[in-house]
Design a protein around this motif. Structure first.
Motif, short mmCIF file in Angstrom:
data_model
loop_
_atom_site.label_atom_id
_atom_site.label_comp_id
_atom_site.label_asym_id
_atom_site.label_seq_id
_atom_site.Cartn_x
_atom_site.Cartn_y
_atom_site.Cartn_z
N VAL A 166 28.13 75.35 16.18
CA VAL A 166 28.42 75.20 17.61
C VAL A 166 29.46 76.25 18.01
CG1 VAL A 166 29.32 73.68 19.40
CG2 VAL A 166 27.86 72.75 17.59
N PRO A 167 29.19 77.08 19.02
CA PRO A 167 30.15 78.12 19.42
C PRO A 167 31.48 77.51 19.84
CG PRO A 167 28.00 78.48 20.43
CD PRO A 167 27.94 77.13 19.81
N ALA A 168 32.56 78.19 19.49
CA ALA A 168 33.89 77.72 19.88
C ALA A 168 34.04 77.66 21.39
CB ALA A 168 34.95 78.64 19.27
N SER A 169 33.27 78.46 22.09
CA SER A 169 33.35 78.49 23.55
C SER A 169 32.95 77.16 24.19
CB SER A 169 32.47 79.61 24.11
OG SER A 169 31.11 79.41 23.73
N MET A 170 32.22 76.32 23.45
CA MET A 170 31.83 75.02 23.98
C MET A 170 33.03 74.14 24.29
SD MET A 170 28.57 74.43 24.50
CE MET A 170 28.47 76.09 25.14
N ALA A 171 34.14 74.37 23.62
CA ALA A 171 35.35 73.57 23.84
C ALA A 171 36.10 73.98 25.09
CB ALA A 171 36.28 73.65 22.63
N GLU A 172 35.77 75.13 25.65
CA GLU A 172 36.47 75.63 26.83
C GLU A 172 35.96 74.95 28.10
OE1 GLU A 172 35.84 79.80 26.82
OE2 GLU A 172 36.85 80.14 24.89
N ARG A 173 36.85 74.73 29.04
CA ARG A 173 36.50 74.09 30.31
C ARG A 173 35.82 75.11 31.22
NH1 ARG A 173 38.50 69.81 33.77
NH2 ARG A 173 38.41 70.41 35.97
N ARG A 174 34.64 74.74 31.74
CA ARG A 174 33.91 75.58 32.67
C ARG A 174 33.55 74.75 33.90
NH1 ARG A 174 29.00 77.17 29.12
NH2 ARG A 174 29.53 75.13 28.23
N GLU A 175 33.95 75.18 35.07
CA GLU A 175 33.67 74.45 36.31
C GLU A 175 32.84 75.32 37.23
OE1 GLU A 175 35.92 71.95 39.92
OE2 GLU A 175 37.09 72.86 38.27
N ILE A 176 31.74 74.75 37.76
CA ILE A 176 30.83 75.48 38.63
C ILE A 176 30.57 74.64 39.89
CG2 ILE A 176 28.57 76.58 38.86
CD1 ILE A 176 29.63 75.73 35.40
N VAL A 177 30.86 75.19 41.06
CA VAL A 177 30.58 74.53 42.32
C VAL A 177 29.28 75.08 42.88
CG1 VAL A 177 31.38 74.10 44.68
CG2 VAL A 177 33.03 74.20 42.81
N THR A 178 28.32 74.19 43.16
CA THR A 178 27.00 74.61 43.65
C THR A 178 26.88 74.43 45.15
OG1 THR A 178 25.97 74.01 41.54
CG2 THR A 178 24.51 74.26 43.42
N ASN A 184 29.90 70.86 38.78
CA ASN A 184 29.81 70.45 37.37
C ASN A 184 30.99 70.99 36.60
OD1 ASN A 184 26.59 71.02 38.10
ND2 ASN A 184 26.98 69.12 36.99
N ILE A 185 31.38 70.24 35.58
CA ILE A 185 32.41 70.68 34.64
C ILE A 185 31.88 70.42 33.23
CG2 ILE A 185 34.77 70.39 33.80
CD1 ILE A 185 35.46 69.24 36.58
N PHE A 186 31.93 71.43 32.38
CA PHE A 186 31.53 71.29 30.98
C PHE A 186 32.75 71.53 30.10
CE2 PHE A 186 27.81 72.92 33.27
CZ PHE A 186 26.91 71.89 33.02
N GLU A 187 32.98 70.63 29.17
CA GLU A 187 34.12 70.77 28.27
C GLU A 187 33.83 70.00 26.99
OE1 GLU A 187 39.01 70.69 28.49
OE2 GLU A 187 37.84 69.57 29.98
N GLY A 188 33.63 70.73 25.90
CA GLY A 188 33.33 70.06 24.63
C GLY A 188 32.02 69.31 24.71
N HIS A 189 32.05 68.04 24.30
CA HIS A 189 30.81 67.24 24.29
C HIS A 189 30.59 66.51 25.61
CE1 HIS A 189 33.82 64.14 23.50
NE2 HIS A 189 32.91 63.21 23.72
N ILE A 190 31.42 66.78 26.63
CA ILE A 190 31.33 66.06 27.90
C ILE A 190 30.85 66.99 29.01
CG2 ILE A 190 32.57 64.64 29.58
CD1 ILE A 190 34.59 63.99 27.39
N GLY A 198 28.35 63.20 25.33
CA GLY A 198 27.33 63.55 24.37
C GLY A 198 26.00 63.72 25.08
N PRO A 199 24.90 63.72 24.33
CA PRO A 199 23.61 64.09 24.91
C PRO A 199 22.88 62.97 25.64
CG PRO A 199 23.34 63.58 22.60
CD PRO A 199 24.83 63.50 22.87
N ALA A 200 23.39 61.73 25.56
CA ALA A 200 22.50 60.64 25.96
C ALA A 200 23.14 59.50 26.73
CB ALA A 200 21.82 60.06 24.70
N THR A 201 24.46 59.45 26.86
CA THR A 201 25.12 58.32 27.52
C THR A 201 25.87 58.81 28.74
OG1 THR A 201 25.35 57.14 25.41
CG2 THR A 201 26.75 56.43 27.23
N HIS A 202 25.48 58.29 29.89
CA HIS A 202 25.94 58.79 31.18
C HIS A 202 26.52 57.62 31.99
CE1 HIS A 202 24.74 60.82 35.24
NE2 HIS A 202 25.91 61.28 34.84
N PHE A 203 27.80 57.71 32.35
CA PHE A 203 28.44 56.72 33.21
C PHE A 203 28.75 57.36 34.56
CE2 PHE A 203 29.84 54.93 29.04
CZ PHE A 203 29.29 53.66 29.18
#
Length: 348
Positions: A330-342, A191-197, A221-226
């Protein structure tokens, strides 16, 4: 139900906050039939209708005069007409005619909702603060929509699901349910989280969608997934884009829309390719119903007890929570890229 219990339920519904973001309402062209359309979403009722220029407009459905449902009225000369007293409202929600009175009350107007069209789909913007989307908070244009190699039909299916939408969104990080629930062993998952994506990268094999399954997806955003998905389906290499979008109806129910758009297959007619798309929708629907059965018989766990490789459940929920708070909180940290390999049994 006692009167006190009814009041508690009513208060809970009134205090509930629906997620800030773009929400998909399906194929845009279905709203261009000259009729008003009923939308039971966000705990209320809206009306959608198209004007003669093809623009689709969405308003609060209840007439401020006596509360009648505008979505049960008619559309005349680019105006939606109330079925009760025939007050007429323009695309901006303003009453422009009262048939039995020359003076129109200044307060005779209803809320207009922000909409957009992208990839032949209609979207409505929800923000409890009333603000438009910030720069960059958009539904992305899919370049496949500009290619003749793709059939630009979504083949959308819709179902009502009686649970909180977070149960669906949790799937974005749940690598280990694919095998037990869907018969889809996972060989790589991150997974990768960055901003609203929020992104998901998946590799595995599927009983419903074929072997050699590669699926790269994202929530915008919270509801549209491609999802861009490739697999060997019935002996044919299929390239498809899946739409998985939900719109909340109440705090604990939502309408889920699946769409499937496929790339033309060499040697096949458009009709044969369309049939593959329809079969893909059926396969996806069957997969989702496997989840629905789980959702119907589980309880909500806000603080799950996790195993070591369960994936970034808490990170996902932190990301998802940003859509339910005021934007300046909204915390500023939400804009940072976070990648997690499961799962990393193979390369992505």
């Amino acid at each position: 139900m006692t009167q006190l219990a009814e009041i508690k339920v009513e208060n809970a519904l009134e205090s509930h906050r629906y997620a800030r973001g773009w929400h998909c309402l399906g194929d845009a062209d279905q709203y261009r039939d000259g009729k008003p359309h009923t939308l039971d979403i966000f705990g209320t009722r809206l009306v959608a209708f198209a004007t003669s220029d093809g623009k689709i407009n969405i308003l609060d459905a209840f007439c401020p005069h006596m509360g009648a449902d505008l979505s049960h009225g008619t559309v005349e000369d680019d105006r939606v007409v109330c079925p009760f007293h025939h007050w007429k409202y323009d695309a901006g929600g303003k009453c422009v005619e009262v048939p039995y009175c020359k003076r129109i009350p200044p307060k005779a107007k209803t809320k207009k909702w922000l909409t957009c069209e992208e990839n032949n789909l209609l979207f409505v913007w929800n923000n409890p603060e009333g603000n438009p989307p910030r720069e960059g908070v958009v539904i992305p244009h899919l370049p496949e929509m500009d290619s003749d190699e793709w059939i630009h039909e979504w083949n959308i299916d819709i179902m009502r699901i009686d649970t909180n939408p977070r149960e669906l969104v949790d799937n974005l990080v749940d690598a280990h349910h694919f095998g037990p629930v869907h018969g889809t062993p996972t060989s790589y998952f991150s997974n990768i989280f960055e901003g609203h994506i929020g992104h998901q990268i998946f590799r595995g094999d599927s009983e419903h969608l074929g072997g050699g399954l590669a699926a790269d997806s994202a929530y915008y955003g919270p509801a549209t997934h491609f999802t861009r998905i490739n697999s060997n389906f019935g002996g044919v290499e299929v390239h498809a884009i899946l739409l998985n979008s939900h719109v909340p109806v109440t705090p604990n129910s939502f309408d889920l829309r699946f769409g499937c758009m496929v790339k033309r297959v060499a040697g096949m007619s458009d009709e044969q390719t369309r049939q593959i798309a329809l079969d893909y929708v059926v396969g996806n629907r069957n997969s989702f119903y496997q989840d629905v059965i789980i959702w119907k018989n589980k309880i909500r766990i806000d603080k799950p007890v996790l195993a070591e490789t369960d994936g970034p459940v808490y990170q996902l929920r932190e990301w998802y929570q940003q859509f339910f708070m005021n934007e300046d909180q909204v915390p500023a940290s939400m804009a940072e890229r976070r990648e997690i390999v499961t799962v990393a049994l193979s390369k992505p």
